[in-house]
Scaffold this active site. Structure first.
Site, PDB file in Angstrom:
ATOM      1  N   SER A  13       0.729  -1.433   0.082  1.00  0.00           N
ATOM      2  CA  SER A  13       0.086   0.090  -0.029  1.00  0.00           C
ATOM      3  C   SER A  13       0.953   1.320  -0.118  1.00  0.00           C
ATOM      4  O   SER A  13       1.989   1.150   0.456  1.00  0.00           O
ATOM      5  CB  SER A  13      -0.796   0.126   1.316  1.00  0.00           C
ATOM      6  OG  SER A  13      -1.500   1.252   1.410  1.00  0.00           O
ATOM      7  N   TYR A  15      -1.873  -0.238  10.520  1.00  0.00           N
ATOM      8  CA  TYR A  15      -2.104  -0.625   9.073  1.00  0.00           C
ATOM      9  C   TYR A  15      -0.727  -0.337   8.182  1.00  0.00           C
ATOM     10  O   TYR A  15      -0.154  -1.265   7.486  1.00  0.00           O
ATOM     11  CB  TYR A  15      -3.203  -0.022   8.408  1.00  0.00           C
ATOM     12  CG  TYR A  15      -3.404  -0.538   6.818  1.00  0.00           C
ATOM     13  CD1 TYR A  15      -3.829  -1.707   6.508  1.00  0.00           C
ATOM     14  CD2 TYR A  15      -3.128   0.771   6.019  1.00  0.00           C
ATOM     15  CE1 TYR A  15      -4.132  -1.933   5.284  1.00  0.00           C
ATOM     16  CE2 TYR A  15      -3.308   0.526   4.541  1.00  0.00           C
ATOM     17  CZ  TYR A  15      -3.746  -0.868   4.125  1.00  0.00           C
ATOM     18  OH  TYR A  15      -4.013  -1.222   2.717  1.00  0.00           O
TER      19      TYR A  15
END
Length: 273
Positions: A165, A179
């Site tokens: 990501s 995250y």
């Protein structure tokens, strides 16, 4: 049909980006195995793949369990003989109400003149929440990669695509440090394993997406209204999210013939250049 005769396994392929990747691989000629913990979404993904005339094996698997991952690879190998391409897509994303509140606070802070201060995110993360993200997003990638290499190394042939990501490359997801940490770990793992196995003709790379136009993210954009959306677009020069099909096209490329080893490619609309 550049992937004709190739066997691909996509984790977390029930909804969203994972399903789009699996469908795109099938459209490119691959035979596809998929897994997810959501059995309803898993069935829908299998049907979407079979609509392309391709065979599909759908397996319920929690990638945070090394036992379930091992069993899944055994079933795929029994059915198709091997795996040529692994897409490590399964992941937890910040989608709870508390995650949305942190995201909104972060976007407002970054796009509104105000005194500088701590946003107080990390101090509120519980042990349980921290470990939950690492169990799926990092341990799951390791478990699946380990099993894939047991098949790929003897055949001297394989492609592994880890879905990281932009959160692992930048501060754009400072609202979710747990995250971001896991996606940074996926990037580091990608580079290390890529250097290790390249001599066995195994290509390991990562895609680090920016915002993905999933139904969930589109719903979030609807909820925050025009002002909230404009705050978000301050971080994205293109002014929109990437479609799942745009991201999936890169995964198909990385599953095919190329000269990329240990690269992190980040389609993100210019958010990180």
């Amino acid at each position: 049909m550049e992937l004709s005769g190739r066997i691909a396994l996509v984790t977390g392929a029930g909804p969203g980006l994972g399903r789009a990747c699996a469908v795109a691989l099938a459209a490119a000629g691959a035979t596809v195995a998929i897994c997810d913990v959501n059995e309803t979404a898993l069935t829908a993904a299998r049907e979407a793949i079979e609509a392309h005339g391709r065979e599909c094996l759908a397996i319920r698997c929690d990638v945070s369990s090394s036992t379930e991952v091992r069993t899944m690879f055994e079933r795929v190998a029994e059915r198709f003989g091997t795996v040529h391409a692994l897409v490590n897509n399964a992941a937890l994303t910040p989608s709870r109400e508390s995650d949305t509140a942190r995201r909104n606070k972060h976007y407002a802070y970054m796009s509104t003149p105000m005194p500088r201060q701590s946003l107080g995110f990390t101090r509120e993360i519980s042990d349980e929440e921290w470990h939950r993200y690492w169990d799926v997003n990092v341990h799951g990638v390791f478990y699946c990669t380990r099993e894939a290499l047991k098949l790929m190394e003897p055949q001297h042939d394989g492609k592994i695509i880890n879905i990281a990501s932009v959160a692992g490359l930048s501060d754009l997801s400072a609202h979710s440090p747990h995250y971001s940490a896991t996606k940074g770990a996926v990037i580091a793992f990608t580079k290390s394993v890529a250097a290790e196995v390249a001599g066995a003709n195994i290509f390991v790379n990562a895609m680090a997406p920016g915002g993905v136009a999933t139904p969930e993210f589109n719903s979030y954009l609807d909820d925050i209204g025009e002002e909230g959306r404009n705050r978000l677009w301050q971080h994205c020069p293109l002014g929109r999210l990437g479609t799942v099909e745009e991201y999936a096209s890169l995964v198909v490329y990385l599953a095919g013939a190329h000269y990329l080893i240990g690269q992190v490619i980040s389609p993100n609309g210019g958010a990180v250049i």
